[in-house]
Design a protein around this motif. Sequence first.
Motif, PDB file in Angstrom:
ATOM      1  N   ARG A 313      -7.135 -40.607   0.172  1.00 31.95           N
ATOM      2  CA  ARG A 313      -5.928 -40.386   0.970  1.00 31.95           C
ATOM      3  C   ARG A 313      -5.279 -39.041   0.656  1.00 31.95           C
ATOM      4  NH1 ARG A 313      -2.300 -45.388  -0.298  1.00 31.95           N
ATOM      5  NH2 ARG A 313      -3.210 -45.072  -2.350  1.00 31.95           N
ATOM      6  N   ALA A 314      -5.935 -38.220  -0.165  1.00 30.32           N
ATOM      7  CA  ALA A 314      -5.347 -36.949  -0.570  1.00 30.32           C
ATOM      8  C   ALA A 314      -5.356 -35.944   0.576  1.00 30.32           C
ATOM      9  CB  ALA A 314      -6.111 -36.388  -1.765  1.00 30.32           C
ATOM     10  N   HIS A 315      -4.499 -34.943   0.465  1.00 30.30           N
ATOM     11  CA  HIS A 315      -4.412 -33.864   1.450  1.00 30.30           C
ATOM     12  C   HIS A 315      -4.805 -32.539   0.795  1.00 30.30           C
ATOM     13  CE1 HIS A 315      -1.583 -35.775   4.658  1.00 30.30           C
ATOM     14  NE2 HIS A 315      -2.396 -36.671   4.138  1.00 30.30           N
ATOM     15  N   ALA A 316      -5.349 -31.637   1.601  1.00 30.61           N
ATOM     16  CA  ALA A 316      -5.707 -30.298   1.114  1.00 30.61           C
ATOM     17  C   ALA A 316      -4.473 -29.402   1.195  1.00 30.61           C
ATOM     18  CB  ALA A 316      -6.848 -29.728   1.956  1.00 30.61           C
ATOM     19  N   SER A 317      -3.499 -29.690   0.357  1.00 31.02           N
ATOM     20  CA  SER A 317      -2.174 -29.067   0.473  1.00 31.02           C
ATOM     21  C   SER A 317      -1.817 -28.160  -0.701  1.00 31.02           C
ATOM     22  CB  SER A 317      -1.108 -30.164   0.576  1.00 31.02           C
ATOM     23  OG  SER A 317      -1.145 -31.010  -0.572  1.00 31.02           O
ATOM     24  N   THR A 318      -2.779 -27.785  -1.526  1.00 34.21           N
ATOM     25  CA  THR A 318      -2.467 -26.990  -2.714  1.00 34.21           C
ATOM     26  C   THR A 318      -1.751 -25.697  -2.327  1.00 34.21           C
ATOM     27  OG1 THR A 318      -4.504 -27.872  -3.674  1.00 34.21           O
ATOM     28  CG2 THR A 318      -3.419 -26.081  -4.858  1.00 34.21           C
ATOM     29  N   LEU A 319      -0.621 -25.422  -2.974  1.00 31.43           N
ATOM     30  CA  LEU A 319       0.279 -24.270  -2.786  1.00 31.43           C
ATOM     31  C   LEU A 319       1.121 -24.377  -1.523  1.00 31.43           C
ATOM     32  CD1 LEU A 319      -1.705 -21.138  -4.029  1.00 31.43           C
ATOM     33  CD2 LEU A 319      -0.808 -23.097  -5.293  1.00 31.43           C
ATOM     34  N   ALA A 320       1.041 -25.483  -0.774  1.00 34.05           N
ATOM     35  CA  ALA A 320       1.912 -25.660   0.397  1.00 34.05           C
ATOM     36  C   ALA A 320       3.344 -25.874  -0.045  1.00 34.05           C
ATOM     37  CB  ALA A 320       1.431 -26.840   1.233  1.00 34.05           C
TER      38      ALA A 320
END
Length: 574
Positions: A313-320
């Motif tokens: 369920r993770a998102h590719a949101s690193t540094l967002a």
Amino acid sequence: MAGRAEPASAFVTAPEPRTIGLYARGRQLIAGNFLFAGHLIEAPDTSIWDIAPEDAPFAPLLHGCAWLDDLAAVGDHKATERAQTWVYDWIERFGRGTGPGWTPGITGRRLIRWINHAILLMRLRPKEDGDALFASLSCQTRFLVKRWKIADPGIDRLEALTGVIYAGLALEGMQELVAPAIQALGRECIETINEDGSIPSRNPEELLEVLTLLNWAALAIEQSGQPLPLGVAQARQKIAPTLRALRHSDGSLARFHGGGRGLDGWLDAALSGSGSRERHEAGLAMGYAHMLAGRTSIIADAAPPPRGPASARAHASTLAMELTSGRRPLIVNCGSGASFGEEWRRAGRATPSHSTLSLEGYSSSRLAPPQRLGARTAEMLSDVPDLVPFETHRTSDSQKIEMAHNGWQGTHGLTHARTLEIAADGRALVGEDYLTTLSAADETRFDRAMDAEKLQGIPYAIRFHLHPDVDAEIDMGGAAVSMALKSGEVWILRQIGAQQLALQSSVYLETGRLRPRSTKQVVLTGRAMSYATRIRWSLAKAQETPTAVRDYAVDPRTIGYTPDGREMQDEDVN
């Protein structure tokens, strides 16, 4: 087998509702408009158990009975009638152990709701209905006692154990089931809740659910006169400061890794019930950086995505990042599309659905196989960022965070670094996004990626997704974007380094809505042509832009820092 045991016949004390529902959603249910997991079914005067087959994707939501909270929020005669009819219909259809609702997590969730709203469910009902309700509650409680261990670690297992404790203490004759469940809950808290008050999924709203469950269990245990396990007490004390750090200035939660903003009043109620008044100390909270200056809050994802089972369920949101000014969100992430179906769920996980930099066609994290959504080609796989350095600095004039990730190092040889610096009064934010190689091996990978692009450069985009209530337009001949909030504030975004600034369509994925909300996004695009590419941008309230920020936005030689901490010189600037 659980149903063969002697059922309870009364409550030890009168149950009190502790869950929070939505009045608007309750009115929809009464009108026969059923919205679950992105599916809207209009079926007036139809039982909730007749609207879809048992294998429908939203069946767990139906059988968890959280919709009772929404009907209770309305509380009139029609809402009471719907709640009673549907619950007693469930007992008739599924009470003997059939149907998709007999899993530990769902059963625990259902038990808690039935007990919370027991007074509503038994109001003016004949004695045989009350007996049937008590028999079903007893059966489900004994089922959980036997089966809670097969629940997935985390929220499902905590719901199952809380259901046992909640029911065991509330139902007459069930008290002997409580002590083992209390001990098990204490052990699960120690194993599930990390020392910094975080959970493996890094989902802020799920962390709020965990604290709420522990608060309910703790209150029931304390009222019974039994000692509270040390693991539960410590978990509540650790979670509360972390949740405070994940709260924006408008009182809502940051929307990362599948979590939403939280129902109005839910976060305040959970923090108050925890008994903790501590605030998070400097540094990351569950992997998120938080800056609060004046009336402006900024929360950024500064850690690798969740690993293991939580990565599903993770998102590719690193540094967002997200930014809220006062009571008005300005910069957001698209959010979780899970309530609108599988395609929207996958789209919401993608890097372009977050307010950060992305490389065209690539995700910053290896989350899911390639897929196509309408006319948009989904992102290709890339390396999961396993190195996400973070530093924070504070002076009397500003706060600054520096972070980076290596998600594209394997595919392009590039490391993405981001710096955010906000003025002490919260009226101006200066940002910098930097793509660079850090070694000879990285330069070789970059050269190969350039060859694949026929030496035209690596296309990138920096996105700022706007909240639907923000009115945006490009002005100053395309050099800036003005963004007006409902409060009357106007923020101006300027940039230097990108080849193009544009205003494009976007979506805001919000649980509880019939469909995704249309909104806008500011997009800075360009191509990385060398081993170091630098894009600087500034966000400031109109008419009050500090001189330092204005100069920073136009001077290409402003001194910064490379991802490895070296002071950047003029020759490093692309």
